[in-house]
Design an enzyme around this catalytic site. Structure first.
Site, PDB file in Angstrom:
ATOM      1  N   ASP A  86      -4.198   2.604 -10.488  1.00  0.00           N
ATOM      2  CA  ASP A  86      -4.146   3.944  -9.885  1.00  0.00           C
ATOM      3  C   ASP A  86      -5.187   4.144  -8.790  1.00  0.00           C
ATOM      4  O   ASP A  86      -5.696   5.245  -8.588  1.00  0.00           O
ATOM      5  CB  ASP A  86      -4.309   5.037 -10.964  1.00  0.00           C
ATOM      6  CG  ASP A  86      -3.244   4.917 -12.040  1.00  0.00           C
ATOM      7  OD1 ASP A  86      -2.111   4.551 -11.708  1.00  0.00           O
ATOM      8  OD2 ASP A  86      -3.557   5.174 -13.221  1.00  0.00           O
TER       9      ASP A  86
ATOM     10  N   LYS B  71      -2.718   2.130  -4.524  1.00  0.00           N
ATOM     11  CA  LYS B  71      -2.029   0.951  -3.961  1.00  0.00           C
ATOM     12  C   LYS B  71      -0.755   1.359  -3.232  1.00  0.00           C
ATOM     13  O   LYS B  71      -0.417   0.794  -2.199  1.00  0.00           O
ATOM     14  CB  LYS B  71      -1.673  -0.039  -5.091  1.00  0.00           C
ATOM     15  CG  LYS B  71      -2.900  -0.590  -5.811  1.00  0.00           C
ATOM     16  CD  LYS B  71      -2.510  -1.482  -6.965  1.00  0.00           C
ATOM     17  CE  LYS B  71      -1.870  -0.755  -8.126  1.00  0.00           C
ATOM     18  NZ  LYS B  71      -2.757   0.198  -8.840  1.00  0.00           N
TER      19      LYS B  71
ATOM     20  N   GLY C 100       2.949   3.200 -11.596  1.00  0.00           N
ATOM     21  CA  GLY C 100       3.362   4.461 -10.984  1.00  0.00           C
ATOM     22  C   GLY C 100       2.634   4.542  -9.658  1.00  0.00           C
ATOM     23  O   GLY C 100       1.425   4.730  -9.638  1.00  0.00           O
ATOM     24  N   HIS C 101       3.349   4.313  -8.560  1.00  0.00           N
ATOM     25  CA  HIS C 101       2.723   4.284  -7.241  1.00  0.00           C
ATOM     26  C   HIS C 101       3.211   5.490  -6.438  1.00  0.00           C
ATOM     27  O   HIS C 101       4.403   5.664  -6.226  1.00  0.00           O
ATOM     28  CB  HIS C 101       3.089   2.990  -6.503  1.00  0.00           C
ATOM     29  CG  HIS C 101       2.555   1.766  -7.182  1.00  0.00           C
ATOM     30  ND1 HIS C 101       2.783   0.498  -6.736  1.00  0.00           N
ATOM     31  CD2 HIS C 101       1.790   1.635  -8.296  1.00  0.00           C
ATOM     32  CE1 HIS C 101       2.182  -0.373  -7.547  1.00  0.00           C
ATOM     33  NE2 HIS C 101       1.575   0.291  -8.492  1.00  0.00           N
TER      34      HIS C 101
ATOM     35  N   GLN D 252      -0.890  -2.299 -11.484  1.00  0.00           N
ATOM     36  CA  GLN D 252      -2.083  -2.241 -12.349  1.00  0.00           C
ATOM     37  C   GLN D 252      -3.348  -2.611 -11.550  1.00  0.00           C
ATOM     38  O   GLN D 252      -3.414  -2.289 -10.392  1.00  0.00           O
ATOM     39  CB  GLN D 252      -1.918  -3.135 -13.581  1.00  0.00           C
ATOM     40  CG  GLN D 252      -0.826  -2.659 -14.550  1.00  0.00           C
ATOM     41  CD  GLN D 252       0.584  -2.931 -14.050  1.00  0.00           C
ATOM     42  OE1 GLN D 252       0.911  -4.045 -13.704  1.00  0.00           O
ATOM     43  NE2 GLN D 252       1.419  -1.921 -14.018  1.00  0.00           N
TER      44      GLN D 252
HETATM   45  P1  GDP Z   1      -1.429   3.444  -7.477  1.00  0.00           P
HETATM   46  O1  GDP Z   1      -0.853   3.282  -8.831  1.00  0.00           O
HETATM   47  O2  GDP Z   1      -2.560   2.519  -7.205  1.00  0.00           O
HETATM   48  O3  GDP Z   1      -0.388   3.396  -6.372  1.00  0.00           O
HETATM   49  O4  GDP Z   1      -2.054   4.920  -7.444  1.00  0.00           O
HETATM   50  P2  GDP Z   1      -1.377   6.282  -7.994  1.00  0.00           P
HETATM   51  O5  GDP Z   1      -0.290   6.674  -7.066  1.00  0.00           O
HETATM   52  O6  GDP Z   1      -1.056   6.133  -9.431  1.00  0.00           O
HETATM   53  O7  GDP Z   1      -2.610   7.256  -7.927  1.00  0.00           O
HETATM   54  C1  GDP Z   1      -3.279   7.494  -6.725  1.00  0.00           C
HETATM   55  C2  GDP Z   1      -3.170   9.001  -6.385  1.00  0.00           C
HETATM   56  O8  GDP Z   1      -4.083   9.311  -5.367  1.00  0.00           O
HETATM   57  C3  GDP Z   1      -1.819   9.405  -5.827  1.00  0.00           C
HETATM   58  O9  GDP Z   1      -1.558  10.725  -6.220  1.00  0.00           O
HETATM   59  C4  GDP Z   1      -2.006   9.335  -4.314  1.00  0.00           C
HETATM   60  O10 GDP Z   1      -1.128  10.189  -3.599  1.00  0.00           O
HETATM   61  C5  GDP Z   1      -3.421   9.784  -4.204  1.00  0.00           C
HETATM   62  N1  GDP Z   1      -4.188   9.218  -3.082  1.00  0.00           N
HETATM   63  C6  GDP Z   1      -4.153   7.960  -2.559  1.00  0.00           C
HETATM   64  N2  GDP Z   1      -5.107   7.818  -1.609  1.00  0.00           N
HETATM   65  C7  GDP Z   1      -5.763   9.015  -1.547  1.00  0.00           C
HETATM   66  C8  GDP Z   1      -6.873   9.479  -0.782  1.00  0.00           C
HETATM   67  O11 GDP Z   1      -7.473   8.775   0.019  1.00  0.00           O
HETATM   68  N3  GDP Z   1      -7.268  10.774  -1.027  1.00  0.00           N
HETATM   69  C9  GDP Z   1      -6.645  11.591  -1.924  1.00  0.00           C
HETATM   70  N4  GDP Z   1      -7.107  12.838  -2.096  1.00  0.00           N
HETATM   71  N5  GDP Z   1      -5.598  11.167  -2.657  1.00  0.00           N
HETATM   72  C10 GDP Z   1      -5.162   9.897  -2.474  1.00  0.00           C
HETATM   73  P1  IMO Z   2      -0.454   1.268 -11.587  1.00  0.00           P
HETATM   74  O1  IMO Z   2       0.343   0.156 -10.939  1.00  0.00           O
HETATM   75  C1  IMO Z   2      -3.066   2.481 -14.856  1.00  0.00           C
HETATM   76  C2  IMO Z   2      -2.424   0.507 -18.717  1.00  0.00           C
HETATM   77  C3  IMO Z   2      -1.889   1.335 -19.872  1.00  0.00           C
HETATM   78  C4  IMO Z   2      -2.536   0.626 -21.043  1.00  0.00           C
HETATM   79  C5  IMO Z   2      -2.488  -0.841 -20.617  1.00  0.00           C
HETATM   80  C6  IMO Z   2      -1.329  -1.624 -21.217  1.00  0.00           C
HETATM   81  O2  IMO Z   2       0.129   2.631 -11.361  1.00  0.00           O
HETATM   82  O3  IMO Z   2      -1.890   1.161 -11.195  1.00  0.00           O
HETATM   83  P2  IMO Z   2       1.272  -1.670 -20.681  1.00  0.00           P
HETATM   84  O4  IMO Z   2       2.321  -0.595 -20.759  1.00  0.00           O
HETATM   85  O5  IMO Z   2       1.130  -2.269 -19.313  1.00  0.00           O
HETATM   86  O6  IMO Z   2       1.442  -2.728 -21.729  1.00  0.00           O
HETATM   87  O7  IMO Z   2      -0.105  -0.914 -21.019  1.00  0.00           O
HETATM   88  O8  IMO Z   2      -2.402  -0.832 -19.200  1.00  0.00           O
HETATM   89  N1  IMO Z   2      -1.592   0.545 -17.485  1.00  0.00           N
HETATM   90  C7  IMO Z   2      -1.936   1.194 -16.368  1.00  0.00           C
HETATM   91  N2  IMO Z   2      -2.997   1.989 -16.115  1.00  0.00           N
HETATM   92  N3  IMO Z   2      -2.166   2.213 -13.879  1.00  0.00           N
HETATM   93  C8  IMO Z   2      -1.112   1.402 -14.122  1.00  0.00           C
HETATM   94  O9  IMO Z   2      -0.268   0.995 -13.156  1.00  0.00           O
HETATM   95  C9  IMO Z   2      -0.934   0.884 -15.427  1.00  0.00           C
HETATM   96  N4  IMO Z   2      -0.014   0.074 -16.014  1.00  0.00           N
HETATM   97  C10 IMO Z   2      -0.438  -0.128 -17.266  1.00  0.00           C
HETATM   98  O10 IMO Z   2      -2.297   2.682 -19.767  1.00  0.00           O
HETATM   99  O11 IMO Z   2      -3.890   0.985 -21.142  1.00  0.00           O
HETATM  100 MG    MG Z   3      -0.460   4.398 -10.566  1.00  0.00          MG
END
Ligand code: GDP
Ligand code: IMO
Ligand code: MG
Length: 427
Positions: A13, A16, A40-41, A223
């Site tokens: 999170d 990415k 979840g991206h 991840q």
């Molecule tokens: P990922 O799993 O690595 O793709 O990240 P997620 O989407 O799960 O979580 C990142 C969150 O931060 C999302 O809601 C993005 O829209 C948000 N985000 C990404 N870059 C920035 C940033 O530079 N500033 C802010 N405020 N939000 C960001």
């Molecule tokens: P993105 O790509 C954050 C965590 C779960 C749990 C562990 C194992 O959005 O960064 P799993 O279902 O993979 O066997 O769970 O990994 N986990 C993540 N945490 N971001 C993710 O994906 C994750 N995918 C799995 O919460 O601790």
């Molecule tokens: Mg994510």
């Protein structure tokens, strides 16, 4: 032009999806190489927000071919609903390619994931419950189902029956659940076969030919480094290799083709699920990071655990991935703190430790040693260049760069595509 890897440097999170989408318009292929719909991206384009789970974030760039590599685990029902959701919003998904060697998450993998967690009780990992671990376990155990098996009914039936012979014993005798009927699983999987067929390809050949033709290939990790099955905080990890080497095995591309490895690094730290997290905050600062940063899981809706930046982890990510650059995200979230603590080392059993300890027991009781940096109060979301940032924000970025061991080449100051400061070009 060789290949680039973009991966999470912390516990996932990090942003990415946004970073991949940003580069998507300039690359020819974006490839997911591991994980599945545990990811979840989030991608924000103008006033539109997309949550992608299985599809590579490059799918939103019309010029880019999105690829699901052999190292990914695919839940066909999730994939098809993600595709139709995007089609309804006018996104063309017809270029998608899926490896015939990718493994399939079946309904029994999802059941096994959930019951195993329930059985672990307070020792549970806090998985996403999407069947990820059991599907990878079957892959390693050589009893998995691959995408290509959908096109040979007899093989598919034999494999599902063989897998369920064992799993049904576990489900009924150990976990006290109902058995799953093999013919129903086969029927469900065959129901997906025709819809998926146009996308199935020999992705290893396609990607290697693309690289020979000087195309640009971007590997998008799911991840993060600390969730890696080999290099993460085992057993509180996911069941694949998000680290850079995973891109080679998960896509069938040799390491000599990869010229750049970009670590996505949040300006603070978050984690979802169980496991050690030295800089975790349980006070109002943690609550404020969660609120301002919108730190709620895209996949499971769980609140993310929040804490200060941990430079020990960042250095570790640089090392195990051979990072060439960092993309620092969410700097804007830190606006308003008078002082910002940064963890520079740990104290373990009264000793100062500069690097991540290999021993799980040591890491579990590592206490952060903080250095405090001065904060800033100016709005930075409109900053377009490094010099637009307030001096203290510049100093925060420079300090993180120095501690983390690789140059920070881009800075996120908001979720949108254009809310990014580019320092060095990635391409
Ligand atoms: P990922 O799993 O690595 O793709 O990240 P997620 O989407 O799960 O979580 C990142 C969150 O931060 C999302 O809601 C993005 O829209 C948000 N985000 C990404 N870059 C920035 C940033 O530079 N500033 C802010 N405020 N939000 C960001
Ligand atoms: P993105 O790509 C954050 C965590 C779960 C749990 C562990 C194992 O959005 O960064 P799993 O279902 O993979 O066997 O769970 O990994 N986990 C993540 N945490 N971001 C993710 O994906 C994750 N995918 C799995 O919460 O601790
Ligand atoms: Mg994510």
């Amino acid at each position: 032009m060789p290949a680039l890897v973009l991966l999470g440097a912390q516990w996932g999170d990090e942003g990415k999806g946004k970073a991949t989408d940003l580069l998507g318009g300039s690359v020819d292929y974006v490839v997911r190489y591991q994980g599945g719909n545990n990811a979840g991206h989030t991608v924000v384009v103008g006033d539109q927000k997309y949550a992608l789970h299985l599809l590579p974030s490059g799918i939103l760039s019309p010029s880019c071919t999105p690829v699901i590599g052999n190292g990914v685990v695919v839940d066909p029902s999730v994939l098809l609903s993600e595709l139709s959701g995007l089609n309804e919003r006018g996104v063309d998904t017809s270029k998608l390619l899926i490896s015939g060697n990718a493994h399939i998450i079946t309904p029994y993998h999802v059941s096994m994931d959930k019951v195993a967690e329930r059985f672990l009780g307070k020792r549970k990992i806090g998985t996403t419950g999407r069947g990820i671990g059991p599907t990878y376990a079957d892959k390693i155990n050589r009893v998995g189902i691959r995408v290509q098996d959908l096109y040979d009914e007899s093989i598919l039936t034999q494999k599902v029956e063989a897998a369920l012979d064992v799993k049904n014993q576990m489900l009924t005798k150990l976990y006290n659940r109902r058995a799953i009927a093999a013919d129903q699983v086969v029927e469900e999987l065959l129901g997906y076969a025709e819809q998926l067929k146009p996308y199935v390809a020999d992705t290893v050949l396609v990607l290697n030919q693309a690289l020979e033709d000087d195309k640009v290939v971007l590997f998008e990790g799911g991840q993060g480094t600390l969730l890696d099955i080999d290099h993460g905080t085992y057993p509180f990890v996911t069941s694949s290799n998000p680290t850079a080497g995973g891109a080679c095995t998960g896509a069938g591309v040799g390491p000599t083709k990869i010229s750049r490895v970009i670590g996505i690094l949040k300006a603070y730290t978050t984690r979802v699920g169980a496991g050690p997290f030295p800089t975790e905050l349980f006070d109002e600062d943690g609550e404020a990071l969660r609120r301002i940063g919108g730190e709620r899981g895209v996949t499971t809706g769980r609140d993310r655990r929040c804490g200060w930046f941990d430079a020990v982890i960042a250095r570790y990510a640089t090392r195990v991935n051979g990072l060439t650059d960092f993309f620092l995200t969410k700097l804007d979230v830190l606006t308003g703190w008078e002082e910002i603590p940064v963890c520079v080392a740990y104290e373990i059993d009264g000793k100062r430790v500069e690097e991540l300890p290999y021993s799980q027991s040591d890491f579990h009781h590592a206490k952060p040693i903080y250095e405090t940096l001065p904060g800033w109060s100016e709005d930075i979301t409109k900053a377009k260049s490094f010099s637009d940032l307030p001096k203290n924000a510049q100093n925060y970025v420079k300090a993180l760069e120095e501690m983390s061991g690789a140059p920070i080449s881009a800075i996120g100051v908001g979720p949108g595509r254009d809310e990014t400061i580019e320092i060095n070009s990635f391409l």
